[in-house]
Design a protein around this motif. Structure first.
Motif, mmCIF file in Angstrom:
data_model
loop_
_atom_site.group_PDB
_atom_site.id
_atom_site.type_symbol
_atom_site.label_atom_id
_atom_site.label_comp_id
_atom_site.label_asym_id
_atom_site.label_seq_id
_atom_site.Cartn_x
_atom_site.Cartn_y
_atom_site.Cartn_z
ATOM 1 N N VAL A 229 127.401 76.786 50.245
ATOM 2 C CA VAL A 229 126.580 76.390 49.364
ATOM 3 C C VAL A 229 127.385 75.442 48.276
ATOM 4 O O VAL A 229 126.704 74.945 47.556
ATOM 5 C CB VAL A 229 126.029 77.430 48.434
ATOM 6 N N GLY A 230 128.585 75.507 48.432
ATOM 7 C CA GLY A 230 129.489 74.439 47.576
ATOM 8 C C GLY A 230 130.387 75.447 46.439
ATOM 9 O O GLY A 230 130.664 75.123 45.678
ATOM 10 N N SER A 232 133.236 76.648 46.562
ATOM 11 C CA SER A 232 134.762 76.081 46.381
ATOM 12 C C SER A 232 134.935 74.748 45.524
ATOM 13 O O SER A 232 135.653 74.467 44.883
ATOM 14 C CB SER A 232 135.473 76.040 47.810
ATOM 15 N N SER A 233 133.642 73.608 45.743
ATOM 16 C CA SER A 233 133.511 72.632 45.247
ATOM 17 C C SER A 233 133.349 72.783 43.828
ATOM 18 O O SER A 233 133.842 72.187 42.869
ATOM 19 C CB SER A 233 132.526 71.580 45.755
ATOM 20 N N VAL A 276 137.147 82.631 47.502
ATOM 21 C CA VAL A 276 136.196 81.763 47.332
ATOM 22 C C VAL A 276 136.456 80.369 48.104
ATOM 23 O O VAL A 276 135.748 79.800 49.162
ATOM 24 C CB VAL A 276 135.799 81.102 45.830
ATOM 25 N N SER A 279 136.138 80.530 52.237
ATOM 26 C CA SER A 279 134.826 81.365 52.360
ATOM 27 C C SER A 279 134.205 80.941 53.585
ATOM 28 O O SER A 279 133.052 81.471 53.431
ATOM 29 C CB SER A 279 134.162 81.260 51.073
ATOM 30 N N LYS A 336 123.967 71.065 44.577
ATOM 31 C CA LYS A 336 123.667 69.615 45.550
ATOM 32 C C LYS A 336 122.383 69.074 45.028
ATOM 33 O O LYS A 336 121.725 68.802 45.748
ATOM 34 C CB LYS A 336 123.653 70.174 46.879
ATOM 35 N N LEU A 339 121.064 65.949 46.461
ATOM 36 C CA LEU A 339 120.298 65.886 47.519
ATOM 37 C C LEU A 339 118.850 66.190 47.351
ATOM 38 O O LEU A 339 118.599 66.826 46.339
ATOM 39 C CB LEU A 339 120.773 66.818 48.642
ATOM 40 N N SER A 359 125.423 69.443 40.390
ATOM 41 C CA SER A 359 125.861 68.699 41.769
ATOM 42 C C SER A 359 127.325 69.193 41.500
ATOM 43 O O SER A 359 127.963 68.686 40.422
ATOM 44 C CB SER A 359 125.838 67.412 41.785
ATOM 45 N N ALA A 360 128.206 69.613 42.346
ATOM 46 C CA ALA A 360 129.628 69.906 42.225
ATOM 47 C C ALA A 360 130.429 68.621 42.151
ATOM 48 O O ALA A 360 131.462 68.714 41.691
ATOM 49 C CB ALA A 360 130.044 70.781 43.667
ATOM 50 N N PHE A 361 129.648 67.358 42.667
ATOM 51 C CA PHE A 361 130.394 66.238 42.719
ATOM 52 C C PHE A 361 130.265 65.546 41.430
ATOM 53 O O PHE A 361 130.586 64.292 41.081
ATOM 54 C CB PHE A 361 129.971 65.374 43.778
#
Ligand code: GDP
Length: 457
Positions: A229-230, A232-233, A276, A279, A336, A339, A359-361
């Motif tokens: 799901v993100g 770690s990011s 994490v 994971s 995310k 997306l 968004s992790a980014f």
């Protein structure tokens, strides 16, 4: 008490090193190792003056230095104190310190200078803790609160409430000692009114810990979610540039590690971040139970979902398990967001109404999260530099216990008991509050607090 000495600057090479000497013999110890260039005796200078001269060891000059003598009580410790500002070499510092020991001083324990400042009444216990926090500061806001504690803001606040309790007690004692003389100058009604005011003050003080803890101790936090799901990011986004602790430290529980991130004005203590990061197949590997065990250790839970996919069985399991936990703050992060969204958040909203699309980014989403978390933990009506703020569990416990006793005293009057009953409860309240600032603290607690300091402080 013996005259103590230590190097007060950090170990290592530097422009200068400071050797501090404190106790009755401070000036004579200084006079045996330090000789002014003016050829006058150091004792002939008025206190608090910087004097230039030579440092001697075994009859030979080993450095030139500045020396300042501070006469009691106008010194950090409240005792006679001398400070030598020598060149900051590792070996040199050790040699000069040895000369100071040969001249009659003994090595100081960790924190002993500050402990002596407390014992001589120079500073209160919360001021000492403020100094320790100032040295340990991990963010500007922590430094601001610590500086305010160190300069006595919290002490003044506690002292004000303490004095009101003592004044009330004085009136009650008059009544206990001379019951027939009608000496009590407060009626039960007046006493109740004063108790309500004290109670309000104590409650306000107690509530400052919500902010003080977040800023100075940090909020224990976990990130939970099924694989991919993100998490770690998002962890990397949360830790950000301001990441405080690079090497993981052992957490409070076995098998966990914590990383501290400065997060705006507060700190997050992220639990089990190693879990994490590795994971993949976490749900299958460690089971929901383990994820839940992690959540139980935390105050704040980031529950992460993948916004680009539909809700799956594993997501639902997590929602169900987290729903059972009490007294936790849960923030659902729908990740995310760059997306196309496929996730239906209806079930997530039964878990928490704090649902954030991120968004992790996207770096900007970190700012949004900081703002959200700060709203939860920082009371903006508080001034970090001017209000007395409670910053640790020890201070909090004594304020809570004082508040309990004040409440009971109020209730005893409500129920029609005589004022002497309320008096003994007020006595307990003053004892509890007295612990907070060291008016009535025992030696073990004092040693425990001062052992947090390094040698030389
Ligand atoms: P974890 O298993 O929950 O720790 O998830 P990871 O952080 O390893 O991320 C899983 C995958 O999702 C990786 O390929 C990431 O690059 C990707 N990912 C994470 N966050 C985002 C995001 O916000 N947007 C997009 N498009 N991909 C993301």
């Amino acid at each position: 008490m013996s005259t103590i000495a230590a190097i007060s600057t950090p170990y290592g090479k530097g422009g200068i090193a400071v050797i501090r000497i404190s106790g009755e013999e401070a000036l004579s110890v200084l006079g045996r190792v330090f000789f002014p260039r003016s050829k006058r005796e150091i004792t002939s200078y008025p206190p608090s003056n910087a004097v230039y001269g030579d440092v001697y060891r075994e009859g030979k000059i080993i450095d030139n230095a500045l020396a300042i003598y501070f006469k009691a009580p106008k010194s950090y410790t409240g005792e006679d104190t001398a400070e030598l500002y020598i060149h900051g070499g590792v070996t040199l510092s050790r040699l000069v310190l040895e000369a100071v020991f040969s001249a009659g001083a003994v090595p100081a324990r960790a924190g002993e200078f500050t402990e002596r400042a407390f014992l001589s009444g120079k500073i209160s216990l919360t001021e000492a803790e403020g100094i320790a926090d100032l040295i340990d500061s991990r963010s500007a806001s922590m430094a601001e609160i610590a500086a305010s504690s160190a300069s006595g803001r919290l002490s003044q606040k506690i002292g004000g409430i303490y004095d009101r309790l003592v004044a009330l007690l004085g009136s009650v004692y008059a009544f206990i000692d001379y019951p027939d003389e009608d000496l009590t100058d407060v009626s039960p009604e007046e006493m109740k009114a004063e108790l309500l005011k004290i109670k309000t003050e104590l409650e306000k003080l107690k509530n400052t810990y919500h902010t003080g803890k977040a800023v100075c101790e940090g909020i224990s936090t976990v990130i939970i979610g099924k694989p991919n799901v993100g998490k770690s990011s998002l962890l990397n986004l949360l830790l950000g540039e301001e990441r405080a602790i690079v090497s993981p430290v052992p957490g409070t529980t076995r098998d966990t590690v914590e990383e501290t991130a400065v997060f705006g004005r507060i700190q997050l203590r992220l639990i089990d971040t190693a879990g994490v990061r590795e994971s993949e197949d976490e749900i299958e590997r460690i089971g929901v139970e383990r994820a839940l065990a992690k959540a139980e250790k935390a105050d704040l839970i980031f529950a992460v979902f993948d916004g680009s996919r539909e809700l799956e069985h594993d997501d639902e399991k997590i929602i169900d398990e987290l729903s059972r936990l009490k007294d936790k703050t849960v923030i659902a992060l729908i990740n995310k967001s760059d997306l196309e969204r496929r996730l239906d958040t209806e079930k997530i909203k039964t878990l928490t109404d704090r649902v954030e699309y991120v968004s992790a980014f996207d770096e900007k989403d970190r700012d949004a999260l900081v703002a959200l978390v700060e709203r939860l933990y920082v009371d903006d009506s508080l001034s970090f530099s001017d209000d007395g703020i409670i910053t640790n569990a020890r201070q909090y416990a004594s304020v809570v216990s004082a508040l309990d006793s004040v409440n009971e005293a109020f209730l005893s009057l409500e129920r029609g008991f005589t004022q002497d009953i309320a008096g003994s409860l007020l006595e307990m309240a003053t004892s509890s509050l007295g612990l907070c600032d060291g008016r009535k603290v025992n030696d073990d607690v004092v040693h425990d607090i001062f052992s947090r300091f390094c040698v030389g402080k």
